[in-house]
Design a protein around this motif. Structure first.
Motif, short mmCIF file in Angstrom:
data_model
loop_
_atom_site.label_atom_id
_atom_site.label_comp_id
_atom_site.label_asym_id
_atom_site.label_seq_id
_atom_site.Cartn_x
_atom_site.Cartn_y
_atom_site.Cartn_z
N GLN A 6 -36.14 -13.42 -1.62
CA GLN A 6 -36.27 -12.03 -2.02
C GLN A 6 -36.15 -11.94 -3.54
O GLN A 6 -35.60 -12.82 -4.18
CB GLN A 6 -35.20 -11.15 -1.37
N GLY A 7 -36.69 -10.87 -4.09
CA GLY A 7 -36.62 -10.69 -5.53
C GLY A 7 -35.21 -10.37 -5.98
O GLY A 7 -34.59 -9.44 -5.48
N ILE A 8 -34.69 -11.13 -6.91
CA ILE A 8 -33.37 -10.88 -7.49
C ILE A 8 -33.58 -10.60 -8.96
O ILE A 8 -34.10 -11.43 -9.69
CB ILE A 8 -32.43 -12.09 -7.29
N TYR A 9 -33.19 -9.41 -9.38
CA TYR A 9 -33.43 -8.99 -10.74
C TYR A 9 -32.24 -9.36 -11.62
O TYR A 9 -31.09 -9.16 -11.25
CB TYR A 9 -33.68 -7.48 -10.80
N ASP A 10 -32.54 -9.88 -12.79
CA ASP A 10 -31.53 -10.26 -13.76
C ASP A 10 -31.49 -9.19 -14.85
O ASP A 10 -32.37 -9.14 -15.71
CB ASP A 10 -31.88 -11.63 -14.35
N ASP A 11 -30.50 -8.33 -14.81
CA ASP A 11 -30.40 -7.22 -15.76
C ASP A 11 -30.22 -7.69 -17.20
O ASP A 11 -30.48 -6.92 -18.13
CB ASP A 11 -29.25 -6.28 -15.38
N THR A 12 -29.79 -8.90 -17.42
CA THR A 12 -29.63 -9.39 -18.78
C THR A 12 -30.97 -9.71 -19.43
O THR A 12 -31.05 -9.87 -20.64
CB THR A 12 -28.74 -10.66 -18.83
N GLN A 13 -32.04 -9.79 -18.63
CA GLN A 13 -33.38 -10.11 -19.15
C GLN A 13 -34.27 -8.87 -19.31
O GLN A 13 -35.45 -9.00 -19.61
CB GLN A 13 -34.06 -11.11 -18.21
#
Length: 85
Positions: A6-13
């Motif tokens: 599943q898509g895991i979003y990296d808020d630091t990017q």
């Protein structure tokens, strides 16, 4: 994301990378008919006249388990009437 399926979003990017350049050519032709107190306008328009596939977003394809691109409409013809009074 591929290991979790599943898509895991990296808020630091967020906003680190840029989308590809966006451009399109829109063309419109009008024909006006003048009356005593009003106007009738007939128009023909072509959006994205050369059919460029502009990317609107990147998503996670759960079936393929990889990132995918969403694009906008290709060539889109439009016609219509306007009445001004």
């Amino acid at each position: 994301s591929q290991q979790a399926f599943q898509g895991i979003y990296d808020d630091t990017q967020t906003n680190i990378l840029r989308m590809p350049n966006y451009h399109s050519l829109n063309i419109r032709l009008d024909r006006r008919f003048h009356f005593s107190k009003s106007n009738l306008i007939f128009y023909v328009s072509v959006w994205n006249a050369y059919g460029r596939k502009n990317i609107t977003s990147y998503d996670w394809d759960e079936f393929e388990n990889k990132p995918s691109e969403s694009t906008q409409w290709g060539l889109l013809p439009i016609f219509g009437l306007e009445f001004e009074f």
